[in-house]
Motif scaffolding. Structure first.
Motif, PDB file in Angstrom:
ATOM      1  N   TYR A   1       3.804  -0.684   1.595  1.00 34.55           N
ATOM      2  CA  TYR A   1       3.996  -0.317   0.131  1.00 34.55           C
ATOM      3  C   TYR A   1       2.834   0.583  -0.532  1.00 34.55           C
ATOM      4  CZ  TYR A   1       6.606  -4.626   1.239  1.00 34.55           C
ATOM      5  OH  TYR A   1       7.096  -5.620   1.756  1.00 34.55           O
TER       6      TYR A   1
ATOM      7  N   PHE B   1       0.942   2.852  -4.011  1.00 35.04           N
ATOM      8  CA  PHE B   1       0.684   3.155  -5.036  1.00 35.04           C
ATOM      9  C   PHE B   1      -0.279   4.305  -5.632  1.00 35.04           C
ATOM     10  CE2 PHE B   1       1.730  -1.665  -5.594  1.00 35.04           C
ATOM     11  CZ  PHE B   1       1.582  -2.172  -4.597  1.00 35.04           C
TER      12      PHE B   1
ATOM     13  N   TYR C   1      -2.904   4.865  -8.615  1.00 30.68           N
ATOM     14  CA  TYR C   1      -3.764   4.351  -9.827  1.00 30.68           C
ATOM     15  C   TYR C   1      -4.632   5.594 -10.145  1.00 30.68           C
ATOM     16  CZ  TYR C   1      -2.881  -0.709  -8.602  1.00 30.68           C
ATOM     17  OH  TYR C   1      -2.241  -1.716  -8.672  1.00 30.68           O
TER      18      TYR C   1
ATOM     19  N   LEU D   1      -2.188   1.283 -13.252  1.00 29.66           N
ATOM     20  CA  LEU D   1      -1.274   1.696 -12.203  1.00 29.66           C
ATOM     21  C   LEU D   1      -0.276   2.892 -12.938  1.00 29.66           C
ATOM     22  CD1 LEU D   1       0.350   0.838  -9.377  1.00 29.66           C
ATOM     23  CD2 LEU D   1       1.772  -0.172 -11.054  1.00 29.66           C
TER      24      LEU D   1
ATOM     25  N   LYS E   1       4.489   3.116  -8.152  1.00 35.15           N
ATOM     26  CA  LYS E   1       4.510   2.395  -6.938  1.00 35.15           C
ATOM     27  C   LYS E   1       5.826   2.656  -6.134  1.00 35.15           C
ATOM     28  CE  LYS E   1       6.008  -2.176  -8.462  1.00 35.15           C
ATOM     29  NZ  LYS E   1       5.753  -3.729  -8.645  1.00 35.15           N
TER      30      LYS E   1
ATOM     31  N   THR F   1       7.941   0.340  -3.252  1.00 35.09           N
ATOM     32  CA  THR F   1       8.054  -0.703  -2.397  1.00 35.09           C
ATOM     33  C   THR F   1       9.160  -0.469  -1.475  1.00 35.09           C
ATOM     34  OG1 THR F   1       9.258  -2.052  -4.067  1.00 35.09           O
ATOM     35  CG2 THR F   1       6.849  -2.370  -3.945  1.00 35.09           C
TER      36      THR F   1
ATOM     37  N   VAL G   1      -0.638  -1.033   0.877  1.00 36.82           N
ATOM     38  CA  VAL G   1      -0.489  -2.255   1.679  1.00 36.82           C
ATOM     39  C   VAL G   1       0.256  -1.840   2.887  1.00 36.82           C
ATOM     40  CG1 VAL G   1       0.442  -4.852   1.910  1.00 36.82           C
ATOM     41  CG2 VAL G   1      -0.480  -3.839  -0.321  1.00 36.82           C
TER      42      VAL G   1
ATOM     43  N   GLY H   1       2.061  -6.286   6.334  1.00 34.14           N
ATOM     44  CA  GLY H   1       2.377  -7.682   5.985  1.00 34.14           C
ATOM     45  C   GLY H   1       1.776  -7.965   4.628  1.00 34.14           C
ATOM     46  N   ASN H   2       1.042  -8.908   4.320  1.00 36.77           N
ATOM     47  CA  ASN H   2       0.275  -9.206   3.261  1.00 36.77           C
ATOM     48  C   ASN H   2      -0.908  -8.948   3.226  1.00 36.77           C
ATOM     49  OD1 ASN H   2       0.891  -9.761   0.478  1.00 36.77           O
ATOM     50  ND2 ASN H   2       0.164 -12.043   0.764  1.00 36.77           N
TER      51      ASN H   2
ATOM     52  N   GLY I   1       0.765 -11.707  -4.307  1.00 37.48           N
ATOM     53  CA  GLY I   1      -0.031 -10.835  -3.529  1.00 37.48           C
ATOM     54  C   GLY I   1       0.181  -9.464  -3.853  1.00 37.48           C
ATOM     55  N   PRO I   2      -0.588  -8.638  -3.055  1.00 37.30           N
ATOM     56  CA  PRO I   2      -0.789  -7.158  -3.389  1.00 37.30           C
ATOM     57  C   PRO I   2       0.446  -6.273  -2.878  1.00 37.30           C
ATOM     58  CG  PRO I   2      -1.947  -7.565  -1.486  1.00 37.30           C
ATOM     59  CD  PRO I   2      -1.855  -8.883  -1.878  1.00 37.30           C
ATOM     60  N   SER I   3       1.429  -6.873  -2.359  1.00 36.63           N
ATOM     61  CA  SER I   3       2.385  -5.953  -1.651  1.00 36.63           C
ATOM     62  C   SER I   3       3.293  -5.375  -2.843  1.00 36.63           C
ATOM     63  CB  SER I   3       3.401  -6.906  -0.452  1.00 36.63           C
ATOM     64  OG  SER I   3       2.434  -7.250   0.495  1.00 36.63           O
ATOM     65  N   TYR I   4       3.956  -6.345  -3.436  1.00 36.16           N
ATOM     66  CA  TYR I   4       4.650  -5.773  -4.503  1.00 36.16           C
ATOM     67  C   TYR I   4       4.048  -5.395  -6.029  1.00 36.16           C
ATOM     68  CZ  TYR I   4       8.465  -7.111  -1.448  1.00 36.16           C
ATOM     69  OH  TYR I   4       9.499  -7.022  -0.407  1.00 36.16           O
ATOM     70  N   ASN I   5       3.011  -6.120  -6.189  1.00 37.15           N
ATOM     71  CA  ASN I   5       2.671  -6.416  -7.452  1.00 37.15           C
ATOM     72  C   ASN I   5       1.611  -5.425  -8.066  1.00 37.15           C
ATOM     73  OD1 ASN I   5       4.356  -8.878  -7.856  1.00 37.15           O
ATOM     74  ND2 ASN I   5       3.031  -9.541  -6.122  1.00 37.15           N
ATOM     75  N   GLU I   6       1.590  -4.997  -9.294  1.00 37.94           N
ATOM     76  CA  GLU I   6       0.521  -4.325  -9.914  1.00 37.94           C
ATOM     77  C   GLU I   6      -0.834  -5.084  -9.994  1.00 37.94           C
ATOM     78  OE1 GLU I   6       1.634  -3.067 -13.529  1.00 37.94           O
ATOM     79  OE2 GLU I   6      -0.359  -2.219 -14.322  1.00 37.94           O
ATOM     80  N   GLN I   7      -1.896  -4.404  -9.547  1.00 39.34           N
ATOM     81  CA  GLN I   7      -3.242  -5.084  -9.729  1.00 39.34           C
ATOM     82  C   GLN I   7      -3.554  -4.668 -11.146  1.00 39.34           C
ATOM     83  OE1 GLN I   7      -5.215  -6.631  -6.985  1.00 39.34           O
ATOM     84  NE2 GLN I   7      -3.342  -7.183  -6.434  1.00 39.34           N
TER      85      GLN I   7
END
Lengths: 113, 114
Positions: free
Chosen positions: A32, A34, A36, A46, A49, A51, A94, A97-98, B97-103
């Motif tokens: 994933y 991004f 910034y 941001l 992104k 995904t 990322v 995984g997570n 969590g950080p995978s999909y989501n804007e920080q």
């Protein structure tokens, strides 16, 4: 090792010129991704992104980036630079995984009048 | 207004004097994290928290502690600061969590340890 690499710590462009900021990642699975932006004396916000789905992603302020799996790249572009684009830009990912977000070292963009 | 706040914004201290940097978010986010930013190194994660009472180490946790007793707060504690902890610190939060989501990032805390 899994990582995010930004080529060029400092990029300088003329106002109205194309902006190209390079980002490559190292990962064994689709990441994933991004971008910034950090304006002086501020936190990060941001820009865009990736995904899943469409590989060309459009963000705020006229920026876009394209995910190229074959090149393991996610370069950021803007057709015409504006003075207000001067900032530091971070590519982040990322990578599996997570796992936590991993940042590149950043590229400072200067825009010359 | 949705935001992440950090206090203090600037801090100068001396080696060994315990300090706490507070972080609070008003977006009901589960995920919170701390980063340090150093010239030429980008942002490196110190600690993160997936939810209340759940914390884990990031890439550079040595010399730092955190706690997550409430969902909105995630303080960063330096029990015995040293000069190599002089840095710019950012707190961030996201939904999940950080995978999909804007920080969402706070404005930063510039720490100098003499």
């Amino acid at each position: 090792a899994q990582s995010v690499t930004q080529l060029g710590s400092h990029v300088s462009v003329s106002e109205g010129a194309l902006v190209l900021l390079r980002c490559n990642y190292s990962s064994s699975v689709p990441p994933y991704l991004f971008w910034y932006v950090q304006y002086p004396n501020q936190g990060l916000q941001l820009l865009l992104k990736y995904t899943t789905g469409a590989t060309l992603v459009k963000g705020i302020n006229g920026f876009e980036a394209e995910f190229k799996k074959s090149e393991t790249s996610f370069h950021l572009t803007k057709p015409s630079a504006h003075m207000s684009d001067a900032a530091e830009y971070f590519c982040a990912a990322v990578l599996s995984g997570n796992t936590p977000l991993v940042f590149g070292k950043g590229t400072r963009l200067s825009v010359i009048a | 207004e949705a935001q992440v706040t950090q206090n203090p914004r600037y801090l100068i201290t001396v080696t060994g004097k315990k300090l706490t940097v507070t972080c609070s978010q008003n977006m009901n986010h589960e995920y919170m994290s701390w980063y340090r930013q150093d010239p030429g190194l980008g942002l490196r994660q110190i600690y993160y928290s997936m939810n209340v009472e759940v914390t884990d180490k990031g890439d550079v946790p040595e010399g730092y502690k955190v706690s997550r007793k409430e969902k909105r707060n995630f303080p960063l504690i330096l029990e015995s600061p040293s000069p190599n902890q002089t840095s710019l610190y950012f707190c961030a939060s996201s939904r999940g969590g950080p995978s999909y989501n804007e920080q969402f990032f706070g404005p930063g805390t510039r720490l100098t340890v003499l």
